[in-house]
Design a protein around this motif. Sequence first.
Motif, PDB file in Angstrom:
ATOM      1  N   ILE A  63       0.952  -1.125   0.129  1.00 44.48           N
ATOM      2  CA  ILE A  63      -0.042   0.105  -0.046  1.00 44.48           C
ATOM      3  C   ILE A  63       0.891   1.222   0.207  1.00 44.48           C
ATOM      4  O   ILE A  63       1.959   1.024   0.456  1.00 44.48           O
ATOM      5  CB  ILE A  63      -0.861   0.002   0.963  1.00 44.48           C
ATOM      6  CG1 ILE A  63      -1.902   0.954   1.168  1.00 44.48           C
ATOM      7  CG2 ILE A  63      -0.311   0.213   2.412  1.00 44.48           C
ATOM      8  CD1 ILE A  63      -3.073   1.029   2.128  1.00 44.48           C
ATOM      9  N   ARG A  64       0.313   2.405  -0.518  1.00 44.23           N
ATOM     10  CA  ARG A  64       1.038   3.625  -0.748  1.00 44.23           C
ATOM     11  C   ARG A  64       0.300   4.776   0.022  1.00 44.23           C
ATOM     12  O   ARG A  64      -0.842   5.001  -0.397  1.00 44.23           O
ATOM     13  CB  ARG A  64       1.586   3.688  -1.881  1.00 44.23           C
ATOM     14  CG  ARG A  64       2.473   5.135  -2.075  1.00 44.23           C
ATOM     15  CD  ARG A  64       2.825   5.238  -3.466  1.00 44.23           C
ATOM     16  NE  ARG A  64       1.780   5.365  -4.542  1.00 44.23           N
ATOM     17  CZ  ARG A  64       1.941   5.353  -5.914  1.00 44.23           C
ATOM     18  NH1 ARG A  64       3.097   5.233  -6.532  1.00 44.23           N
ATOM     19  NH2 ARG A  64       0.862   5.500  -6.579  1.00 44.23           N
ATOM     20  N   PHE A  65       0.976   5.675   0.701  1.00 49.41           N
ATOM     21  CA  PHE A  65       0.259   6.761   1.240  1.00 49.41           C
ATOM     22  C   PHE A  65       1.001   7.917   0.785  1.00 49.41           C
ATOM     23  O   PHE A  65       2.346   7.939   0.759  1.00 49.41           O
ATOM     24  CB  PHE A  65       0.310   6.611   2.597  1.00 49.41           C
ATOM     25  CG  PHE A  65      -0.370   5.692   3.443  1.00 49.41           C
ATOM     26  CD1 PHE A  65      -1.944   5.842   3.765  1.00 49.41           C
ATOM     27  CD2 PHE A  65       0.222   4.591   3.937  1.00 49.41           C
ATOM     28  CE1 PHE A  65      -2.532   4.817   4.485  1.00 49.41           C
ATOM     29  CE2 PHE A  65      -0.495   3.545   4.644  1.00 49.41           C
ATOM     30  CZ  PHE A  65      -1.889   3.488   4.684  1.00 49.41           C
ATOM     31  N   ILE A  66       0.367   9.064   0.236  1.00 51.55           N
ATOM     32  CA  ILE A  66       1.027  10.188  -0.285  1.00 51.55           C
ATOM     33  C   ILE A  66       0.716  11.431   0.578  1.00 51.55           C
ATOM     34  O   ILE A  66      -0.632  11.678   0.420  1.00 51.55           O
ATOM     35  CB  ILE A  66       0.609  10.182  -1.997  1.00 51.55           C
ATOM     36  CG1 ILE A  66       1.001   8.931  -2.459  1.00 51.55           C
ATOM     37  CG2 ILE A  66       1.363  11.381  -2.534  1.00 51.55           C
ATOM     38  CD1 ILE A  66       0.624   8.847  -4.055  1.00 51.55           C
ATOM     39  N   PRO A  67       1.386  12.196   0.795  1.00 54.26           N
ATOM     40  CA  PRO A  67       0.865  13.336   1.545  1.00 54.26           C
ATOM     41  C   PRO A  67       0.563  14.464   0.459  1.00 54.26           C
ATOM     42  O   PRO A  67       0.890  14.687  -0.846  1.00 54.26           O
ATOM     43  CB  PRO A  67       2.295  14.064   2.238  1.00 54.26           C
ATOM     44  CG  PRO A  67       3.454  13.479   1.177  1.00 54.26           C
ATOM     45  CD  PRO A  67       2.927  11.851   0.740  1.00 54.26           C
ATOM     46  N   SER A  68      -0.581  15.362   0.847  1.00 57.41           N
ATOM     47  CA  SER A  68      -0.892  16.548   0.339  1.00 57.41           C
ATOM     48  C   SER A  68       0.302  17.677   0.202  1.00 57.41           C
ATOM     49  O   SER A  68       1.015  17.605   1.229  1.00 57.41           O
ATOM     50  CB  SER A  68      -2.196  17.021   0.739  1.00 57.41           C
ATOM     51  OG  SER A  68      -3.179  15.996   0.754  1.00 57.41           O
ATOM     52  N   GLY A  69       0.220  18.413  -0.640  1.00 56.53           N
ATOM     53  CA  GLY A  69       0.928  19.669  -0.692  1.00 56.53           C
ATOM     54  C   GLY A  69       1.993  19.352  -1.598  1.00 56.53           C
ATOM     55  O   GLY A  69       2.791  20.468  -2.019  1.00 56.53           O
ATOM     56  N   HIS A  70       2.091  18.549  -2.443  1.00 51.61           N
ATOM     57  CA  HIS A  70       3.269  18.238  -3.563  1.00 51.61           C
ATOM     58  C   HIS A  70       2.591  18.463  -4.914  1.00 51.61           C
ATOM     59  O   HIS A  70       3.368  18.028  -5.884  1.00 51.61           O
ATOM     60  CB  HIS A  70       3.815  16.890  -3.421  1.00 51.61           C
ATOM     61  CG  HIS A  70       4.681  16.973  -1.864  1.00 51.61           C
ATOM     62  ND1 HIS A  70       5.741  17.494  -1.852  1.00 51.61           N
ATOM     63  CD2 HIS A  70       4.324  16.383  -0.808  1.00 51.61           C
ATOM     64  CE1 HIS A  70       6.315  17.220  -0.479  1.00 51.61           C
ATOM     65  NE2 HIS A  70       5.311  16.508   0.105  1.00 51.61           N
ATOM     66  N   GLY A  71       1.265  18.282  -4.886  1.00 50.87           N
ATOM     67  CA  GLY A  71       0.569  18.209  -6.365  1.00 50.87           C
ATOM     68  C   GLY A  71       0.504  17.005  -7.005  1.00 50.87           C
ATOM     69  O   GLY A  71       0.188  16.827  -8.174  1.00 50.87           O
ATOM     70  N   LEU A  72       0.651  15.816  -6.163  1.00 47.29           N
ATOM     71  CA  LEU A  72       0.850  14.558  -6.595  1.00 47.29           C
ATOM     72  C   LEU A  72      -0.444  13.597  -6.397  1.00 47.29           C
ATOM     73  O   LEU A  72      -0.346  12.597  -6.990  1.00 47.29           O
ATOM     74  CB  LEU A  72       1.922  13.702  -6.120  1.00 47.29           C
ATOM     75  CG  LEU A  72       3.469  14.662  -6.283  1.00 47.29           C
ATOM     76  CD1 LEU A  72       4.451  13.683  -5.333  1.00 47.29           C
ATOM     77  CD2 LEU A  72       3.926  14.330  -7.651  1.00 47.29           C
ATOM     78  N   THR A  73      -1.319  13.920  -5.544  1.00 46.15           N
ATOM     79  CA  THR A  73      -2.816  13.203  -5.275  1.00 46.15           C
ATOM     80  C   THR A  73      -3.802  13.594  -6.387  1.00 46.15           C
ATOM     81  O   THR A  73      -3.762  14.773  -6.866  1.00 46.15           O
ATOM     82  CB  THR A  73      -2.966  13.486  -3.998  1.00 46.15           C
ATOM     83  OG1 THR A  73      -3.525  14.825  -3.704  1.00 46.15           O
ATOM     84  CG2 THR A  73      -1.999  13.299  -2.883  1.00 46.15           C
TER      85      THR A  73
END
Length: 234
Positions: free
Chosen positions: A100-110
């Motif tokens: 599983i992968r979690f991606i933080p907001s704030g990088h424009g990647l989600t």
Amino acid sequence: MDLFKTLATVAPPPTGTHATGQPIVPWSAPGVTPWQAPDPLSALVLPTRADRMRIAHLRDLADFKSEYLLDPGLAALEDNKDDAGVVMALMRGGEAIATIRFIPSGHGLTLTERFWADLVTDPAILGRNSWEVGRLVMAPEHRRADLLTPLLRLSLMELMRREHVEHMHGSCVMRMTRLYRRFGFQIHALRSQAGLDCALVHASVEASMRAFHIDEPVTAPAPLETQGEALLLQ
């Protein structure tokens, strides 16, 4: 019921007699293979690309077709999402059975930032300490309903040990929203595109902890600068 603890429960050896009157042979009897509890579950964070290549066979099973239909540009950002996010191998004993992968907001990647931003009414969803929850990808031979909750619970606890988490969000087709509700998520926005009826779902970390019956506090270590300030005050 805490399914995570249930999986690790060891039943006592059988005793008594069969219906035929023959004694039941204990699992530990000579010549009999002892009964063993399932191997314990654990989460292993994979911080480097070399680490992540070790579970390439699992990651290749991920179906990103619907995500790329909504935002074709995401296909070129997979490595960036890995580097910014937290990628885990979920283990049973020494075998990786899921990822599983979690991606933080704030990088424009989600997908939330790129596809849903105009429909987000709660700024916290796109704010600091908000994380996109990716797909739980399980090896075909381990796809069992009773493993879903324990693996998601384990991955959330590992994320909270490593990072400060206040909110979580994700995108799904409408038929999956009922599953997300089981884990504390609620529908935040709806949109139809490319023939898909989609939902943006969101949960505060407190709501998700309640859903997973996580009662003990799980907190990430303080940032390095905060640790340094604490040392100076001692």
